[in-house]
Design an enzyme around this catalytic site. Structure first.
Site, short mmCIF file in Angstrom:
data_model
loop_
_atom_site.label_atom_id
_atom_site.label_comp_id
_atom_site.label_asym_id
_atom_site.label_seq_id
_atom_site.Cartn_x
_atom_site.Cartn_y
_atom_site.Cartn_z
N GLU A 96 0.83 -1.20 0.00
CA GLU A 96 0.00 0.00 0.00
C GLU A 96 0.87 1.26 0.00
OE1 GLU A 96 -3.02 -2.43 2.95
OE2 GLU A 96 -2.43 -0.42 3.53
N CYS A 109 3.24 8.57 0.68
CA CYS A 109 3.87 7.72 1.68
C CYS A 109 4.09 6.35 1.04
CB CYS A 109 2.95 7.65 2.89
SG CYS A 109 3.56 6.60 4.20
N CYS A 116 6.90 -6.43 7.77
CA CYS A 116 8.03 -5.81 8.48
C CYS A 116 8.55 -6.83 9.48
CB CYS A 116 7.55 -4.56 9.22
SG CYS A 116 8.88 -3.58 9.94
N CYS A 120 6.90 -3.74 16.44
CA CYS A 120 6.40 -2.63 17.26
C CYS A 120 4.93 -2.92 17.60
CB CYS A 120 6.54 -1.31 16.51
SG CYS A 120 8.23 -1.02 15.93
N CYS A 123 1.78 -1.15 15.89
CA CYS A 123 1.76 -0.99 14.43
C CYS A 123 1.16 -2.23 13.77
CB CYS A 123 3.18 -0.75 13.92
SG CYS A 123 3.27 -0.60 12.12
N CYS A 339 -1.03 6.38 9.70
CA CYS A 339 0.20 5.76 10.23
C CYS A 339 -0.13 4.52 11.02
CB CYS A 339 0.91 6.70 11.20
SG CYS A 339 1.55 8.16 10.47
N1 SAH Z 1 9.56 1.50 10.02
C1 SAH Z 1 9.62 2.92 9.85
C2 SAH Z 1 8.55 3.49 8.91
C3 SAH Z 1 7.12 2.99 9.09
S1 SAH Z 1 6.19 3.50 10.47
C4 SAH Z 1 9.54 3.61 11.18
O1 SAH Z 1 9.30 2.96 12.19
O2 SAH Z 1 9.77 4.81 11.24
C5 SAH Z 1 5.84 5.19 10.25
C6 SAH Z 1 5.44 5.90 11.56
O3 SAH Z 1 4.15 5.49 12.01
C7 SAH Z 1 6.40 5.60 12.72
O4 SAH Z 1 6.78 6.82 13.31
C8 SAH Z 1 5.54 4.80 13.70
O5 SAH Z 1 5.98 5.01 15.01
C9 SAH Z 1 4.17 5.32 13.42
N2 SAH Z 1 3.10 4.40 13.78
C10 SAH Z 1 3.09 3.07 13.66
N3 SAH Z 1 1.90 2.56 14.07
C11 SAH Z 1 1.14 3.61 14.42
C12 SAH Z 1 -0.21 3.73 14.89
N4 SAH Z 1 -1.00 2.67 15.04
N5 SAH Z 1 -0.68 4.96 15.14
C13 SAH Z 1 0.10 6.05 14.96
N6 SAH Z 1 1.36 6.00 14.51
C14 SAH Z 1 1.89 4.79 14.25
#
Ligand code: SAH
Length: 353
Positions: A96, A109, A116, A120, A123, A339
């Site tokens: 996506e 984006c 991945c 985390c 996420c 995000c």
């Molecule tokens: N792996 C990379 C890029 C993808 S995540 C990274 O971690 O930076 C992009 C952003 O979305 C990151 O800052 C992450 O902390 C944030 N993110 C992930 N899950 C989220 C969620 N459920 N709500 C808000 N932000 C989130």
């Protein structure tokens, strides 16, 4: 008829690979630039469209190669103007990208991996595990397809590697993609200042991002080692909070640059005034800004989004300490395009009759 599954995608070639390929056919070197221009600047989908190549050349090319674009993406439009693009890859996997309009900006984006390997806990992409790295043509295709979808008068202004995956875990392909995006003679001619790479904190690779001249965003998300280990276990294995911040302090910023720290706000987990105060201490003296991202909920997650009031309080505590701090608007939540909401929940849509 050539078999598309065995044809090499031309968009997967770097410039030097293209030159090598062209020489192997005993064609003149300038064919390489010519072909790259058709791919990047004129966005052709078929070799037969490269009309300034001799017929004979086109027919040899069509036999063993293809352009490497995906079939048309499925577009999910959010009520707020955000568009989520779903791509079906050759092997049936899906990824996506998200097009996000905001005042004068139109940000794309982009994803760098299918799934991945980081886990985390807040996420959605992390739940998929890593399926595989994206190849060069699959990254570039996201940008070219987004451009194809723009209406007259619309123009992409910013590109962020913040979609599915960890960009620094697919570093060589990321570098090749940045070259294609920024190259002027045959590529898209983007300024490096309009490109941002976001990492969950692969500290040992930050130096290589610096070499690319693009902006760096670091997803900090926690202010103590313990909290970060809980929220980002795999990323914390790779680098402690201390090591990550030390690498950020060493990061060679150009005079026009500053680091971005991202901080996802999780209600009652890391959104307390004590967290804000620790964050201020951690970032003291760094040339940076902070993007606060209120948690975007998705099915199956036990985290909650903080109230607007506590988001604003958190922001004001940072601001009082002279940090530049912005609250990221959550865009595209109704199409799971915000995000942390990119995952395979929407993949089923591609396979509906
Ligand atoms: N792996 C990379 C890029 C993808 S995540 C990274 O971690 O930076 C992009 C952003 O979305 C990151 O800052 C992450 O902390 C944030 N993110 C992930 N899950 C989220 C969620 N459920 N709500 C808000 N932000 C989130």
């Amino acid at each position: 008829m050539s078999d598309p599954t065995t044809q090499t995608p031309l968009l997967a070639f770097t410039e030097s690979q293209m030159v090598k390929f062209v020489r192997a056919q005993a064609w003149p070197d300038y064919r390489a630039t010519q072909i790259m221009r058709w791919l990047y600047q004129r966005r052709v989908r078929m070799v037969t469209e490269m009309t300034d190549l001799p017929l004979h050349t086109r027919s040899i090319l069509s036999r063993s190669t293809k352009v490497g674009r995906s079939p048309n993406a499925t577009v999910l439009s959010s009520q707020d103007g955000t568009r989520k693009l779903l791509f079906a890859l050759d092997d049936g996997m899906t990824i996506e990208s998200v097009l996000i309009p905001d005042d004068e900006r139109l940000t794309l984006c982009v994803s760098t991996q299918v799934g991945c390997q980081l886990d985390c806990s807040f996420c959605l992409t992390g739940r998929m595990g890593l399926k595989r790295n994206l190849k060069l043509h699959e990254i570039i295709d996201q940008v070219l397809t987004a451009q194809d979808l723009l209406s007259i008068g619309e123009r992409l202004t910013n590109l962020v590697f913040m979609g599915m995956g960890e960009p620094l875990a697919n570093l060589d392909t990321l570098k090749a993609a940045v070259t294609g995006l920024t190259n002027k003679p045959w590529g898209l001619g983007w300024s490096r200042r309009r490109i941002t790479v976001s990492t969950a904190g692969l500290a040992s690779r930050l130096g290589e991002v610096a070499g690319l001249g693009v902006n760096l965003a670091v997803s900090l998300n926690a202010t103590t080692e313990e909290q970060r280990r809980k929220l980002m276990p795999a990323a914390s294995e790779l680098a402690s909070l201390k090591a990550l911040l030390a690498a950020c302090r060493r990061y060679p910023l150009a005079s026009h640059q500053r680091l971005t720290f991202e901080y996802v706000l999780l209600a009652d987990v890391n959104d307390q005034p004590s967290d804000a105060r620790r964050l201020v201490q951690l970032l003291k003296g760094m040339r940076c800004k902070v993007n606060l991202i209120p948690f975007n909920e998705f099915p199956g997650s036990h985290f909650r989004r903080p109230s607007q009031q506590s988001v604003l309080l958190f922001q004001s505590l940072l601001r009082d300490a002279d940090l530049d701090v912005f609250v990221r608007k959550s865009r595209g939540r109704d199409v799971l395009g915000a995000c942390g909401q990119l995952g395979n929940l929407s993949a089923g849509l591609l396979h509906q009759p």
